[in-house]
Design an enzyme around this catalytic site. Structure first.
Site, short mmCIF file in Angstrom:
data_model
loop_
_atom_site.label_atom_id
_atom_site.label_comp_id
_atom_site.label_asym_id
_atom_site.label_seq_id
_atom_site.Cartn_x
_atom_site.Cartn_y
_atom_site.Cartn_z
N ASP A 1 0.85 -1.20 0.00
CA ASP A 1 0.00 0.00 0.00
C ASP A 1 0.89 1.25 0.00
O ASP A 1 1.74 1.40 0.88
CB ASP A 1 -0.84 -0.05 1.28
CG ASP A 1 -1.95 0.96 1.28
OD1 ASP A 1 -2.11 1.70 0.29
OD2 ASP A 1 -2.67 1.01 2.30
N SER B 1 3.45 -6.63 2.13
CA SER B 1 2.28 -6.06 2.79
C SER B 1 0.99 -6.29 1.99
O SER B 1 0.65 -7.43 1.72
CB SER B 1 2.55 -4.56 3.04
OG SER B 1 1.58 -4.03 3.88
N MET B 2 0.31 -5.24 1.55
CA MET B 2 -0.94 -5.43 0.79
C MET B 2 -0.69 -6.13 -0.54
O MET B 2 -1.59 -6.77 -1.08
CB MET B 2 -1.65 -4.10 0.56
CG MET B 2 -3.01 -4.24 -0.09
SD MET B 2 -3.99 -2.73 -0.05
CE MET B 2 -3.24 -1.78 -1.35
N ASP C 1 4.67 -6.69 13.85
CA ASP C 1 5.86 -6.09 13.22
C ASP C 1 5.84 -4.57 13.29
O ASP C 1 6.52 -3.90 12.52
CB ASP C 1 5.98 -6.58 11.76
CG ASP C 1 4.88 -6.04 10.85
OD1 ASP C 1 4.03 -5.26 11.30
OD2 ASP C 1 4.89 -6.40 9.65
N HIS D 1 7.75 -3.57 9.94
CA HIS D 1 6.93 -3.92 8.77
C HIS D 1 7.54 -3.53 7.41
O HIS D 1 7.60 -4.33 6.49
CB HIS D 1 5.56 -3.24 8.92
CG HIS D 1 4.60 -3.56 7.84
ND1 HIS D 1 4.01 -4.80 7.71
CD2 HIS D 1 4.11 -2.80 6.82
CE1 HIS D 1 3.20 -4.78 6.66
NE2 HIS D 1 3.24 -3.58 6.11
#
Ligand SMILES: *[C@@H]1O[C@H](CO)[C@@H](O)[C@H](O)[C@H]1NC(C)=O
Ligand SMILES: *[C@@H]1O[C@H](CO)[C@@H](O)[C@H](O)[C@H]1NC(C)=O
Ligand SMILES: *[C@@H]1O[C@H](CO)[C@@H](O)[C@H](O)[C@H]1NC(C)=O
Length: 408
Positions: free
Chosen positions: A34, A186-187, A350, A382
């Protein structure tokens, strides 16, 4: 999830490069997270929120442009990047008079450094791609980027799945019919899962060697609760959540990232107020109470897309950070007062994504014949994970194993 902008520049990786012949390279396709790619805009707006905001412009970088996030500019920026949801046609469009496009599909340039004017201080995938280049990889030839409009989820961007399937097939044939390793962050991991869940097994067996998810947000992230209620400054110190709440609430993708009700039970409050608590099973009431009932209709569009976290049917080697304080619930001191920064209750994760969401992929060990492994990185945040030397080394070793297996 944009806090990486202000992270210190990651020290250059010095990889003792053994340049192997290109025939033995397993092609890599990267799906960013994202906010993890550039977005360009062109304006011809009927009106603006302030007299000093531009009404008309040629194509320019709308994301990431740190300059446009300056206190004076941020209202103009958020009115340019927000989406508009039309309930009658059930569709999203840009803010009136704004055209957008995602530059550089196929190449890695727009995911390596996000702000074209800042270069390395907005570095994202640059160290990882450079580590691959040091091993003989060539950008847009054996390592590819698959950027996308990160404001949208699958219902509004099915073209992305079609394009990415084609890119994977292109990477395969351009590299001597070598199956591809997918890398996602992530996303981008949720997108990868969605795409793989929609391909026939024969296609996956032919084209995919393995998938390496970095910081996979497989079951959503609790910080979406704060974002929907109060907005989040995402670590940008001079902004307040309220400045960007309307814009954040307008992204279809932010609803896709809400905590998955399959992983959070009805008696686990994610938002705590004096007279009422909200769990992942109370979203309708939550959206109504925070003054955004439209959110319920948008949530229903994406609710079931990856809710089952269905096994992808390819070899998975998940990498994720642990042991960083991560918000798991938000406390509001007064009923109905959402225009504040809530107190965070921290738990495991995270720093952005709770541990249970990161490790939700581990259940695939029992749900598919293909191998599922994981490697954790204590204390790694993260977004820092994609530029972490240990994580990049883990990827290089997976790539080496994969190409050895294919060559033999
Ligand atoms: C990537 O390479 C292809 C040819 O294989 C070319 O058509 C395309 O324009 C390149 N993309 C970028 C963003 O450089
Ligand atoms: C909300 O959750 C907190 C923490 O679990 C709990 O102490 C409190 O009693 C709950 N409040 C309500 C109104 O259920
Ligand atoms: C999504 O799945 C849940 C649980 O299976 C179901 O209750 C709900 O109606 C579904 N929502 C939509 C929009 O299909």
């Amino acid at each position: 999830m944009i806090s990486f902008i202000f992270n210190p520049v990651v020290s250059l990786l010095i990889v003792a490069s053994h340049i192997s012949g290109s025939a033995s390279l397993t092609p890599v396709v990267i799906l960013p997270g994202d906010g993890g790619c550039q977005l360009e805009a062109k304006l011809d707006k009927p009106q603006t929120v302030h007299f000093f905001c531009s009404k008309k412009s040629d194509w320019f970088t709308l994301w990431l442009s740190v300059a446009q996030l300056a206190p004076k500019e941020v209202d103009c920026w958020s009115d340019n990047i927000r989406l508009v949801y039309d309930e009658s046609t059930e569709s999203f469009s840009n803010s009136p008079g704004v055209q957008t496009r995602v530059p550089g599909y196929g190449d890695t340039k727009t995911i390596e450094n996000l702000d074209p004017t800042l270069k390395s201080s907005s570095s994202y995938f640059a160290p990882l791609v450079q580590a691959l280049a040091d091993k003989g990889y060539v950008r847009n030839s054996s390592v590819f980027g698959a950027p996308y409009d990160f404001r949208l989820g699958p219902p509004s961007n099915m073209e992305y799945m079609v394009k990415t399937v084609q890119l994977i097939e292109h990477a395969y044939s351009l590299n001597g019919n070598s199956p591809v390793v997918l890398v996602s962050h992530s996303m981008g991991c949720l997108w990868t899962l969605f795409i793989l869940n929609h391909q026939p097994q024969e296609w996956k067996d032919k084209f995919i060697a393995a998938w390496v998810p970095f910081s996979g947000v497989f079951g959503g992230s609790t910080n979406e609760m704060e974002l929907m209620a109060s907005g989040s400054n995402e670590g940008i110190p001079w902004l307040s959540g309220i400045d960007v709440r309307a814009e954040q609430r307008s992204y279809e993708s932010n609803f896709w990232l809400m905590p998955n009700p399959e992983l959070w039970s009805p008696d686990e409050p994610l938002v705590i107020t004096p007279s009422k608590n909200y769990s992942a099973h109370d979203y309708s009431v939550f959206f109504k109470d925070v003054g955004y009932p439209l959110g319920d209709s948008i949530y229903k569009r994406v609710d079931n897309l990856t809710r089952a976290i269905e096994a992808p049917g390819v070899a998975v080697h998940a990498l994720y950070g642990t042991d960083v304080d991560t918000p798991v619930a938000y406390i509001y001191k007064e009923d109905g007062k959402w225009d504040v920064t809530p107190t965070k209750l921290n738990g495991k994760g995270d720093g952005t994504v709770p541990l249970r969401s990161l490790e939700a992929c581990l259940k695939w060990k029992h749900e598919q014949p293909q191998v599922v492994t994981s490697k954790t990185f204590a204390g790694v945040d993260h977004t820092d994970l994609v530029s972490n030397k240990g994580a990049i080394d883990a990827l290089l070793s997976i790539l080496k194993d994969t190409s050895d297996r294919i060559i033999v």
